[in-house]
Write a protein that holds these residues in place. Sequence first.
Motif, PDB file in Angstrom:
ATOM      1  N   ASN A 142       0.819  -1.208   0.000  1.00 41.90           N
ATOM      2  CA  ASN A 142       0.000   0.000   0.000  1.00 41.90           C
ATOM      3  C   ASN A 142       0.855   1.262   0.000  1.00 41.90           C
ATOM      4  OD1 ASN A 142      -3.126  -0.405   0.332  1.00 41.90           O
ATOM      5  ND2 ASN A 142      -2.169  -2.070   1.464  1.00 41.90           N
ATOM      6  N   PHE A 143       2.052   1.200   0.538  1.00 42.67           N
ATOM      7  CA  PHE A 143       2.991   2.330   0.428  1.00 42.67           C
ATOM      8  C   PHE A 143       3.637   2.354  -0.952  1.00 42.67           C
ATOM      9  CE2 PHE A 143       2.756   2.089   5.050  1.00 42.67           C
ATOM     10  CZ  PHE A 143       2.749   3.416   5.408  1.00 42.67           C
ATOM     11  N   LEU A 144       4.059   1.190  -1.428  1.00 42.42           N
ATOM     12  CA  LEU A 144       4.786   1.143  -2.694  1.00 42.42           C
ATOM     13  C   LEU A 144       3.913   1.541  -3.871  1.00 42.42           C
ATOM     14  CD1 LEU A 144       6.717  -2.207  -2.119  1.00 42.42           C
ATOM     15  CD2 LEU A 144       7.730   0.065  -2.265  1.00 42.42           C
ATOM     16  N   VAL A 145       2.649   1.150  -3.859  1.00 43.45           N
ATOM     17  CA  VAL A 145       1.793   1.415  -4.997  1.00 43.45           C
ATOM     18  C   VAL A 145       1.405   2.888  -5.086  1.00 43.45           C
ATOM     19  CG1 VAL A 145      -0.474   1.089  -3.945  1.00 43.45           C
ATOM     20  CG2 VAL A 145      -0.074   0.300  -6.295  1.00 43.45           C
ATOM     21  N   ARG A 146       1.600   3.664  -4.011  1.00 42.33           N
ATOM     22  CA  ARG A 146       1.260   5.082  -4.010  1.00 42.33           C
ATOM     23  C   ARG A 146       2.483   5.996  -4.032  1.00 42.33           C
ATOM     24  NH1 ARG A 146      -2.621   2.259  -1.755  1.00 42.33           N
ATOM     25  NH2 ARG A 146      -4.797   2.933  -1.965  1.00 42.33           N
ATOM     26  N   LYS A 147       3.560   5.586  -3.355  1.00 43.59           N
ATOM     27  CA  LYS A 147       4.740   6.446  -3.251  1.00 43.59           C
ATOM     28  C   LYS A 147       5.986   5.846  -3.893  1.00 43.59           C
ATOM     29  CE  LYS A 147       3.080   8.260   1.186  1.00 43.59           C
ATOM     30  NZ  LYS A 147       3.430   8.463   2.632  1.00 43.59           N
ATOM     31  N   ASN A 148       5.896   4.594  -4.311  1.00 44.60           N
ATOM     32  CA  ASN A 148       7.034   3.860  -4.890  1.00 44.60           C
ATOM     33  C   ASN A 148       8.174   3.675  -3.889  1.00 44.60           C
ATOM     34  OD1 ASN A 148       8.106   2.392  -7.025  1.00 44.60           O
ATOM     35  ND2 ASN A 148       9.272   4.129  -7.808  1.00 44.60           N
ATOM     36  N   HIS A 149       7.906   3.842  -2.649  1.00 44.99           N
ATOM     37  CA  HIS A 149       8.856   3.487  -1.584  1.00 44.99           C
ATOM     38  C   HIS A 149       8.043   3.160  -0.333  1.00 44.99           C
ATOM     39  CE1 HIS A 149       8.414   7.246   0.756  1.00 44.99           C
ATOM     40  NE2 HIS A 149       8.329   7.840  -0.417  1.00 44.99           N
ATOM     41  N   GLY A 150       8.504   2.154   0.392  1.00 46.37           N
ATOM     42  CA  GLY A 150       7.768   1.683   1.553  1.00 46.37           C
ATOM     43  C   GLY A 150       8.648   1.540   2.773  1.00 46.37           C
ATOM     44  N   PRO A 151       8.151   0.909   3.816  1.00 46.77           N
ATOM     45  CA  PRO A 151       8.970   0.700   5.018  1.00 46.77           C
ATOM     46  C   PRO A 151      10.144  -0.219   4.742  1.00 46.77           C
ATOM     47  CG  PRO A 151       6.887  -0.504   5.157  1.00 46.77           C
ATOM     48  CD  PRO A 151       6.789   0.368   3.950  1.00 46.77           C
ATOM     49  N   ARG A 152      11.149  -0.116   5.577  1.00 47.80           N
ATOM     50  CA  ARG A 152      12.340  -0.945   5.417  1.00 47.80           C
ATOM     51  C   ARG A 152      12.001  -2.424   5.589  1.00 47.80           C
ATOM     52  NH1 ARG A 152      17.144   1.904   5.564  1.00 47.80           N
ATOM     53  NH2 ARG A 152      16.946   4.111   6.085  1.00 47.80           N
ATOM     54  N   GLY A 153      12.871  -3.272   5.043  1.00 50.04           N
ATOM     55  CA  GLY A 153      12.611  -4.705   5.089  1.00 50.04           C
ATOM     56  C   GLY A 153      12.534  -5.256   6.499  1.00 50.04           C
ATOM     57  N   TRP A 154      13.401  -4.779   7.395  1.00 49.17           N
ATOM     58  CA  TRP A 154      13.380  -5.303   8.767  1.00 49.17           C
ATOM     59  C   TRP A 154      12.117  -4.875   9.495  1.00 49.17           C
ATOM     60  CZ3 TRP A 154      13.155  -1.983  12.901  1.00 49.17           C
ATOM     61  CH2 TRP A 154      13.532  -0.649  12.685  1.00 49.17           C
ATOM     62  N   VAL A 155      11.548  -3.722   9.115  1.00 50.82           N
ATOM     63  CA  VAL A 155      10.288  -3.297   9.732  1.00 50.82           C
ATOM     64  C   VAL A 155       9.155  -4.225   9.306  1.00 50.82           C
ATOM     65  CG1 VAL A 155       8.621  -1.417   9.888  1.00 50.82           C
ATOM     66  CG2 VAL A 155      11.067  -0.901   9.869  1.00 50.82           C
ATOM     67  N   VAL A 156       9.109  -4.569   8.019  1.00 52.32           N
ATOM     68  CA  VAL A 156       8.073  -5.480   7.525  1.00 52.32           C
ATOM     69  C   VAL A 156       8.207  -6.847   8.190  1.00 52.32           C
ATOM     70  CG1 VAL A 156       7.127  -6.577   5.464  1.00 52.32           C
ATOM     71  CG2 VAL A 156       8.007  -4.242   5.336  1.00 52.32           C
ATOM     72  N   PHE A 157       9.437  -7.324   8.342  1.00 52.56           N
ATOM     73  CA  PHE A 157       9.651  -8.629   8.978  1.00 52.56           C
ATOM     74  C   PHE A 157       9.245  -8.599  10.449  1.00 52.56           C
ATOM     75  CE2 PHE A 157      12.401 -11.580  11.332  1.00 52.56           C
ATOM     76  CZ  PHE A 157      12.043 -12.767  10.720  1.00 52.56           C
ATOM     77  N   ILE A 158       9.570  -7.521  11.151  1.00 54.00           N
ATOM     78  CA  ILE A 158       9.194  -7.415  12.570  1.00 54.00           C
ATOM     79  C   ILE A 158       7.677  -7.385  12.725  1.00 54.00           C
ATOM     80  CG2 ILE A 158       9.239  -5.861  14.551  1.00 54.00           C
ATOM     81  CD1 ILE A 158      11.776  -7.481  14.235  1.00 54.00           C
ATOM     82  N   VAL A 159       6.990  -6.720  11.818  1.00 57.90           N
ATOM     83  CA  VAL A 159       5.525  -6.703  11.870  1.00 57.90           C
ATOM     84  C   VAL A 159       4.967  -8.121  11.740  1.00 57.90           C
ATOM     85  CG1 VAL A 159       3.456  -5.949  10.640  1.00 57.90           C
ATOM     86  CG2 VAL A 159       5.294  -4.333  11.068  1.00 57.90           C
ATOM     87  N   ALA A 160       5.485  -8.873  10.760  1.00 59.71           N
ATOM     88  CA  ALA A 160       5.023 -10.259  10.581  1.00 59.71           C
ATOM     89  C   ALA A 160       5.354 -11.113  11.803  1.00 59.71           C
ATOM     90  CB  ALA A 160       5.656 -10.853   9.322  1.00 59.71           C
ATOM     91  N   LEU A 161       6.538 -10.920  12.368  1.00 59.50           N
ATOM     92  CA  LEU A 161       6.943 -11.720  13.523  1.00 59.50           C
ATOM     93  C   LEU A 161       6.079 -11.417  14.746  1.00 59.50           C
ATOM     94  CD1 LEU A 161       8.997 -13.767  14.642  1.00 59.50           C
ATOM     95  CD2 LEU A 161      10.479 -11.840  15.209  1.00 59.50           C
ATOM     96  N   LEU A 162       5.808 -10.155  14.999  1.00 56.89           N
ATOM     97  CA  LEU A 162       5.001  -9.781  16.167  1.00 56.89           C
ATOM     98  C   LEU A 162       3.561 -10.282  16.020  1.00 56.89           C
ATOM     99  CD1 LEU A 162       6.264  -6.151  16.891  1.00 56.89           C
ATOM    100  CD2 LEU A 162       6.832  -8.258  18.110  1.00 56.89           C
ATOM    101  N   LEU A 163       3.005 -10.173  14.832  1.00 56.45           N
ATOM    102  CA  LEU A 163       1.650 -10.687  14.621  1.00 56.45           C
ATOM    103  C   LEU A 163       1.591 -12.199  14.837  1.00 56.45           C
ATOM    104  CD1 LEU A 163       0.560  -8.651  11.461  1.00 56.45           C
ATOM    105  CD2 LEU A 163      -0.182  -8.308  13.818  1.00 56.45           C
ATOM    106  N   SER A 164       2.651 -12.901  14.474  1.00 55.72           N
ATOM    107  CA  SER A 164       2.688 -14.356  14.690  1.00 55.72           C
ATOM    108  C   SER A 164       2.836 -14.693  16.172  1.00 55.72           C
ATOM    109  CB  SER A 164       3.847 -14.967  13.902  1.00 55.72           C
ATOM    110  OG  SER A 164       3.772 -14.646  12.535  1.00 55.72           O
ATOM    111  N   LEU A 165       3.623 -13.923  16.889  1.00 54.12           N
ATOM    112  CA  LEU A 165       3.829 -14.196  18.321  1.00 54.12           C
ATOM    113  C   LEU A 165       2.544 -14.037  19.120  1.00 54.12           C
ATOM    114  CD1 LEU A 165       7.320 -12.560  18.991  1.00 54.12           C
ATOM    115  CD2 LEU A 165       6.762 -14.989  18.836  1.00 54.12           C
TER     116      LEU A 165
END
Length: 365
Positions: A142-165
Amino acid sequence: MAIQKAVLICLGLPLFLLPGAQAQNHAPAGCSPDLNPLYYNLCDRSGAWGIILEAVAGAGIVTTFVLTIFLVASLPFVQDNKKRSLLGTQVFFLLGTLGLFCLVFACVVKPDFSTCASRRFLFGVLFAICFSCLVAHVLALNFLVRKNHGPRGWVVFIVALLLSLVEVIINTEWLIITLVRAGGGEGGPPANGSASWATASPCAIANVDFVMALIYVMLLLLCAFTGAWPALCGRFKRWRKHGVFVLLTTATSIAIWVVWIVMYTYGNQQHNSPTWDDPTLAITLAANAWAFVLFYVIPEVSQVTKPSPEQSYQGDLYPTRGVGYETILKEQKGQSMFVENKAFSMDEPASVRRSLRRHPPAGYC
């Protein structure tokens, strides 16, 4: 006496036909006589569902493992930094999918304390890992399709990890509380012996309670499905295809979950066939895991090494530029001609320049 025997035979015949209703005193066809009866479903040719699911899950394990190796090995060849930043989350998704294929074997094997505990705990956790990765990917899209840049990779991974925990914590507390409640909440052994310990087994948990414990996983699935729609409306069109992959995967998962929940909580009980609870879970795991592979993993892997449009434009800007001998000669010739013309103009007498200004030759503008 003859009438009573006939009635007993008529009542016992449906139970005899149910899968697993008759105790097997000998190894079924296809199984070794020395094999533990717990693993009869893995080799019993008379009940082919176990062998079929075993083959489907085995093929899924091999496919997922190969895709994981390919995705990790393609890291040096990824030209788009935005795609490279999402590889960690996608590898995490592949590990969750691999776990789903492995969990199929725990559902094919006959239930005991360890297999039931692994089913009840890992079913929600592994699905939470996959759906959390999809939610994190949708957030980045949703960030990339509007601004062509999004959150850093480690931020995306931490989001997935926290949601799984979160699901790990929920399942741990749910399993402990359910077992303690079933055992009467006492610290010591029950007074009526081993029969009460059987009710404290994770195999004795009701199907409805098992489904209710997966509400958070269903919420993650719903978030990934709804979040994929806005990713189709941005002005950077090259990211829309990734939103289509997520949307197709989540829509298929929703259909699978609706079917298995209806069968698990209502259909099996209505047909008086609770022995099909294990095949229902195993089919759900295999079907949803293959949906992840076919509709999300393979399309994403096929797109990971493609360059971005900006890099393609820069590559086409100087398509024939090189460091060959002819190129060097052309550049030196052009520079020497420029220097000669400049030197001639500097050595030209001032009187000649003034006469040319006063009386320009014919055709001179």
